[in-house]
Design an enzyme around this catalytic site. Structure first.
Site, mmCIF file in Angstrom:
data_model
loop_
_atom_site.group_PDB
_atom_site.id
_atom_site.type_symbol
_atom_site.label_atom_id
_atom_site.label_comp_id
_atom_site.label_asym_id
_atom_site.label_seq_id
_atom_site.Cartn_x
_atom_site.Cartn_y
_atom_site.Cartn_z
ATOM 1 N N HIS A 30 0.841 -1.205 0.000
ATOM 2 C CA HIS A 30 0.000 0.000 0.000
ATOM 3 C C HIS A 30 0.872 1.250 0.000
ATOM 4 C CE1 HIS A 30 -4.066 -1.669 0.247
ATOM 5 N NE2 HIS A 30 -3.535 -2.649 0.949
ATOM 6 N N SER A 34 -9.409 -17.467 -23.978
ATOM 7 C CA SER A 34 -8.526 -17.802 -22.857
ATOM 8 C C SER A 34 -8.914 -19.158 -22.304
ATOM 9 C CB SER A 34 -8.639 -16.750 -21.755
ATOM 10 O OG SER A 34 -8.039 -17.242 -20.562
ATOM 11 N N ALA A 51 -5.385 -14.097 -6.711
ATOM 12 C CA ALA A 51 -4.684 -14.568 -5.516
ATOM 13 C C ALA A 51 -3.742 -13.504 -4.977
ATOM 14 C CB ALA A 51 -3.900 -15.837 -5.848
ATOM 15 N N GLY A 52 -3.846 -12.288 -5.526
ATOM 16 C CA GLY A 52 -2.916 -11.241 -5.119
ATOM 17 C C GLY A 52 -1.545 -11.437 -5.739
ATOM 18 N N SER A 111 -2.285 -11.839 -11.650
ATOM 19 C CA SER A 111 -2.592 -12.424 -12.960
ATOM 20 C C SER A 111 -3.029 -11.336 -13.931
ATOM 21 C CB SER A 111 -3.683 -13.489 -12.821
ATOM 22 O OG SER A 111 -4.929 -12.915 -12.482
ATOM 23 N N ASP A 113 2.463 -3.739 -10.004
ATOM 24 C CA ASP A 113 2.298 -5.032 -10.676
ATOM 25 C C ASP A 113 2.836 -4.993 -12.107
ATOM 26 O OD1 ASP A 113 0.909 -5.275 -8.357
ATOM 27 O OD2 ASP A 113 -1.050 -5.573 -9.292
HETATM 28 P P1 ADP Z 1 -4.916 -10.723 -9.537
HETATM 29 O O1 ADP Z 1 -4.286 -9.748 -10.458
HETATM 30 O O2 ADP Z 1 -4.455 -10.565 -8.125
HETATM 31 O O3 ADP Z 1 -4.803 -12.136 -9.983
HETATM 32 P P2 ADP Z 1 -7.236 -9.307 -10.363
HETATM 33 O O4 ADP Z 1 -8.650 -9.281 -9.885
HETATM 34 O O5 ADP Z 1 -6.492 -8.034 -10.415
HETATM 35 O O6 ADP Z 1 -6.474 -10.392 -9.494
HETATM 36 O O7 ADP Z 1 -7.209 -9.902 -11.836
HETATM 37 C C1 ADP Z 1 -7.880 -11.081 -12.137
HETATM 38 C C2 ADP Z 1 -8.672 -10.879 -13.428
HETATM 39 O O8 ADP Z 1 -7.758 -10.707 -14.549
HETATM 40 C C3 ADP Z 1 -9.498 -12.079 -13.803
HETATM 41 O O9 ADP Z 1 -10.765 -12.033 -13.174
HETATM 42 C C4 ADP Z 1 -9.612 -11.915 -15.319
HETATM 43 O O10 ADP Z 1 -10.594 -10.955 -15.647
HETATM 44 C C5 ADP Z 1 -8.250 -11.334 -15.692
HETATM 45 N N1 ADP Z 1 -7.314 -12.409 -16.070
HETATM 46 C C6 ADP Z 1 -6.173 -12.727 -15.440
HETATM 47 N N2 ADP Z 1 -5.568 -13.789 -16.033
HETATM 48 C C7 ADP Z 1 -6.353 -14.153 -17.073
HETATM 49 C C8 ADP Z 1 -6.300 -15.200 -18.048
HETATM 50 N N3 ADP Z 1 -5.317 -16.099 -18.063
HETATM 51 N N4 ADP Z 1 -7.312 -15.255 -18.963
HETATM 52 C C9 ADP Z 1 -8.320 -14.377 -18.937
HETATM 53 N N5 ADP Z 1 -8.425 -13.388 -18.028
HETATM 54 C C10 ADP Z 1 -7.474 -13.258 -17.094
HETATM 55 MG MG MG Z 2 -4.466 -7.620 -10.349
#
Ligand code: ADP
Ligand code: MG
Length: 399
Positions: free
Chosen positions: A46, A79, A135-136, A139, A189
Site C-alpha cells: 500500500h 482464454s 490470488a494477489g 494475474s 504489478d
Molecule cells: P490478480 O491480479 O491478483 O490475480 P485481479 O482481480 O487483479 O487479481 O485480476 C484477475 C482478473 O484478470 C481475472 O478475473 C480476469 O478478468 C483477468 N485475467 C487474469 N488472467 C487471465 C487469463 N489467463 N485469462 C483471462 N483473463 C485473465
Molecule cells: Mg491484479
C-alpha cells in the site's frame, strides 16, 4: 490434509499450450508466443499509490499468449481460463465503460497504445496461464504485460527492447487496467511484470518510476520463499482499497504534501505529521505508509549487506502494521502468518492488497514442506477451505 502445490509451467510448455489453443480456435498459425510473469511483493505494501517504495519479484508462474496480427480493426480473443468462449471486439469501439470482463485487460492495452499514438490494428490472441486468478499474485498485470510485449513485436513498436520503453509499456498497462478494465491499481504489478530481472528483486520508486535491481538469491543462503494463496474470498475488497487511498489522500492534503512519500523524506519526521492530524484513522494509515516505506529501505540495505536472514523481522513488522494500523489483513492471512512463524519461518507477512489473497513466509530451504503442511493442517483444523502453495524464485520479465 496434503498441501496442494501450484507448479510453474516450463516456458516451452506454456508457449506450446497457447499456440495449440490458437491453432485449434483460429485455424491458423500465430505470429509468435509471448509471456509475462505474476509477481509477489517482498515488502512495501500500500505504498505505490503514495509515491513510496516497494520491492516485488517476478514469479516463475507466467501467462502465455499466442498472437497473430490482422489487417482490419477486429480483436478476437480466447482464454483457457475463460470457458465462456471467444470474444470479438472492434478496436475502434473500445472506450472506458464499453468492455466488460476479462477482455478489457487485453483490448485495453491496444487501446492505451493507440491513445499514446502508436499504430496498432486488430489481432487474434489465445491466452493460457499458470498464475492463479485473484490470488494477489497479479494475474491481471501478467495478462496485460504479455499482450503488451506481443503487440510490441507484432506491430514493430520497438518499446520492449529497453527499460525506458518497458516503463512506457507498464504505464500503458496501468491505463488499460484503470480505464478499460475498470480496476484501481497503483503501478507496482505492471512494473514487476515488465521490468524485473531474474535473480533480482525490483526496487521500484513509485514517485518517479525509477528502478534498481537488487540481487535476491535465497537459495545461496539456504532459504526459500513460500507463498500461500489463502483462496479466501471477501466481499468489499474494492471498496476497502478505495477507502484506504482516499484516507491517504485526505491526510496528505491536511499535511500540505503531494504524497505521503514527502513525510518519509521530511527531516521533521513522522511525529510531526502525526501531531498535525486529528483523525485517529488517518494517524494510523499514515503511520503504516511512512514506516512501511522505511522498511523497504532497511530491507534493501540488509540484502545489500548479505544479511538475508535478518529480513524476517521486517516482514513481521510489516504484517503487524498492515493488520493493526492499515487494517487490511483478515483471519486467513493472520492464520498463515502465525502458523508459519510457529512452524519455524523467520518472517511472514500478508502480501498484496489484503482481505484474502496471499501471504509469504521466509523459511529454511529444507523446511518448506513442513511449514506448508503446518499451514494446510491449521486451515483444516479451523474448517477453512484448503489453501494452495508455491515456492517463489526471482524470475524474468515479459518476453
Ligand atoms: P490478480 O491480479 O491478483 O490475480 P485481479 O482481480 O487483479 O487479481 O485480476 C484477475 C482478473 O484478470 C481475472 O478475473 C480476469 O478478468 C483477468 N485475467 C487474469 N488472467 C487471465 C487469463 N489467463 N485469462 C483471462 N483473463 C485473465
Ligand atoms: Mg491484479
Amino acid at each position: 490434509m496434503t498441501p496442494e502445490w501450484l507448479q510453474a509451467w516450463t516456458p516451452t510448455e506454456g508457449a506450446d499450450r497457447a499456440a495449440a489453443q490458437f491453432r485449434a480456435r483460429f485455424e491458423a498459425d500465430p505470429d509468435g508466443t509471448w509471456s509475462a510473469p505474476g509477481r509477489v511483493n517482498l515488502i512495501g505494501e500500500h505504498t505505490d499509490y503514495n509515491g513510496g517504495l516497494c520491492l516485488p519479484i517476478a514469479l516463475p508462474h507466467r501467462t502465455y499468449v499466442a498472437l497473430r496480427r490482422r489487417d482490419d480493426d477486429t480483436v478476437r480473443l480466447v482464454s483457457a481460463q475463460e470457458p465462456a468462449g471467444m470474444r470479438t471486439i472492434e478496436l475502434g469501439d473500445v472506450a472506458p465503460g464499453t468492455v466488460d470482463g476479462w477482455a478489457g485487460y487485453v483490448v485495453g492495452v491496444a487501446w492505451a497504445l493507440r491513445q499514446a499514438g502508436h499504430t496498432v490494428s486488430g489481432f487474434d490472441v489465445a491466452v493460457d496461464s499458470c498464475v492463479p486468478y485473484g490470488a494477489g499474485l497479479s494475474s491481471s498485470a501478467a495478462l496485460e504485460a504479455s499482450v503488451a510485449v506481443a503487440l510490441d513485436a507484432a506491430f514493430a513498436l520497438d518499446l520492449a527492447g529497453s527499460d525506458d520503453g518497458r516503463a512506457t509499456l507498464a504505464a500503458l498497462c496501468v491505463r488499460a487496467e484503470n480505464e478499460i478494465a475498470g480496476a484501481p491499481t497503483g503501478g507496482m504489478d505492471q512494473a514487476a511484470a515488465l521490468r524485473a530481472q531474474a535473480g533480482n528483486a525490483l526496487l521500484l520508486d513509485c514517485l518517479d518510476g525509477s528502478v534498481r535491481h537488487v540481487p535476491f538469491d535465497l537459495s545461496a543462503h539456504g532459504l526459500a520463499l513460500l507463498v500461500v494463496d489463502t483462496r479466501a474470498e471477501h466481499a468489499l475488497v474494492d471498496g476497502q482499497y478505495a477507502a484506504r487511498r482516499a484516507s491517504c489522500e485526505a491526510a496528505a492534503q491536511r499535511l500540505g504534501v503531494g504524497t505521503l512519500r514527502e513525510i518519509s523524506d521530511d527531516p521533521r519526521g513522522l511525529e510531526w505529521a502525526l501531531d498535525k492530524l486529528d483523525d485517529d484513522v488517518q494517524v494510523r494509515r499514515v503511520r503504516h505508509v511512512v514506516n512501511e516505506i522505511d522498511r523497504v529501505t532497511w530491507f534493501v540495505a540488509l540484502l545489500d549487506a548479505g544479511e538475508v536472514g535478518l529480513v524476517g523481522t521486517l516482514m513481521n513488522q510489516s504484517h503487524a502494521s498492515l493488520r493493526d494500523d492499515y487494517e487490511v489483513s483478515c483471519r486467513e492471512l493472520d492464520l498463515v502468518v502465525d502458523t508459519a512463524r510457529a512452524a519455524g519461518a523467520t518472517g511472514a507477512r500478508m502480501t498484496g492488497g489484503g482481505f484474502g489473497g496471499s501471504a509469504i513466509a521466509l523459511v529454511g530451504a529444507d523446511e518448506v514442506d513442513r511449514v506448508a503442511q503446518a499451514v494446510a493442517d491449521a486451515f483444516a483444523a479451523e474448517g477453512l477451505g484448503a489453501p494452495a502453495f508455491l515456492v517463489a524464485t526471482a524470475s524474468g520479465p515479459a518476453s
